[in-house]
Write an enzyme that holds these catalytic residues in place. Sequence first.
Site, PDB file in Angstrom:
ATOM      1  N   CYS A   1     -37.977  93.913  60.521  1.00 37.30           N
ATOM      2  CA  CYS A   1     -37.123  94.636  61.470  1.00 37.30           C
ATOM      3  C   CYS A   1     -36.781  93.796  62.697  1.00 37.30           C
ATOM      4  CB  CYS A   1     -37.813  95.928  61.898  1.00 37.30           C
ATOM      5  SG  CYS A   1     -38.266  96.964  60.515  1.00 37.30           S
TER       6      CYS A   1
ATOM      7  N   CYS B   1     -39.831 101.963  68.864  1.00 39.37           N
ATOM      8  CA  CYS B   1     -40.658 102.254  67.682  1.00 39.37           C
ATOM      9  C   CYS B   1     -41.318 103.623  67.776  1.00 39.37           C
ATOM     10  CB  CYS B   1     -41.727 101.174  67.522  1.00 39.37           C
ATOM     11  SG  CYS B   1     -42.801 101.036  68.947  1.00 39.37           S
TER      12      CYS B   1
ATOM     13  N   CYS C   1     -41.979  93.395  64.017  1.00 43.13           N
ATOM     14  CA  CYS C   1     -42.332  93.169  62.620  1.00 43.13           C
ATOM     15  C   CYS C   1     -41.257  92.320  61.932  1.00 43.13           C
ATOM     16  CB  CYS C   1     -42.444  94.498  61.885  1.00 43.13           C
ATOM     17  SG  CYS C   1     -43.774  95.558  62.477  1.00 43.13           S
TER      18      CYS C   1
ATOM     19  N   CYS D   1     -42.619 103.272  61.346  1.00 36.82           N
ATOM     20  CA  CYS D   1     -43.143 103.012  62.697  1.00 36.82           C
ATOM     21  C   CYS D   1     -44.181 104.063  63.081  1.00 36.82           C
ATOM     22  CB  CYS D   1     -42.013 103.030  63.728  1.00 36.82           C
ATOM     23  SG  CYS D   1     -41.102 101.497  63.864  1.00 36.82           S
TER      24      CYS D   1
HETATM   25  S1  SF4 Z   1     -40.967  97.770  63.030  1.00 38.38           S
HETATM   26 FE1  SF4 Z   1     -40.320  97.949  60.873  1.00 38.38          FE
HETATM   27  S2  SF4 Z   1     -42.020  97.199  59.605  1.00 38.38           S
HETATM   28 FE2  SF4 Z   1     -42.802  97.533  61.720  1.00 38.38          FE
HETATM   29  S3  SF4 Z   1     -43.669  99.546  61.661  1.00 38.38           S
HETATM   30 FE3  SF4 Z   1     -41.554  99.809  62.369  1.00 38.38          FE
HETATM   31  S4  SF4 Z   1     -40.266 100.130  60.531  1.00 38.38           S
HETATM   32 FE4  SF4 Z   1     -42.309  99.393  59.873  1.00 38.38          FE
END
Ligand code: SF4
Length: 227
Positions: A198, A222, A195, A114
């Site tokens: 996740c 995040c 995303c 993130c």
């Molecule tokens: S939500 Fe998941 S895939 Fe998206 S940036 Fe964060 S850890 Fe990475």
Amino acid sequence: MPPLSSSLLFENTFQRIRADVNQFKSEGRGVYVTSSFQSQSVPLLHMVSQLASDAVTVVLIDTGFLFPETYLFAHSIIERLGIQMLKVRSERTFAEQMTQRGNFLFASDIDACCHLNKVEPMRALLRPGDVWTSGIRADQSKVRSQKARLEMDATGVLRYHPLLEWTAKDIYRYIQVHDLPRHPLENDGYKSIGCVPCTRKWNALDFEERGGRWEGSSKTECGLHTD
Ligand code: SF4
């Protein structure tokens, strides 16, 4: 017609955003609006689309891992509202983000992923004194309920949260009143859509709207809205 209280809330919020943005611009600040392009993003996008075309810059932080439906929704909504969208993303390619074992970073270190894909690209855009606007709401989570409408962060960027007092009900009422679209994945049971790796569908055991994010981890943010 919506109940009078909703009409007043919508009108007051828009007038306040317009006045605040005018004030920020008169102080020479750059004004940015980050959007996750979910249904909850639509009222704020609709309101800023009614400001002068150069008043704010709408930003999509493109991790590369968003749902195809989100990319399509983002493009259709900016076209419909007649706004420009700036995409920012990490300078590191997916290959450069792989761990030594060949795994994506999100599979081994979600905080680092993130930070790299969301926080860093946004931080690279902003200068001290700029205004970073987002549509977070106090009713979304405990963390967000602690926020103030206007805050200065550690890097000297003003964090502006004009919809902080709105509820999820207000969001959907606004969408209904203005005949605006909703993110298509809501019909499939998703409530908070980030995303692909996740995000899972919302279920009745989720205490908060964002319960479907980062399953199996205590992570709820995040890092964009937490210093
Ligand atoms: S939500 Fe998941 S895939 Fe998206 S940036 Fe964060 S850890 Fe990475």
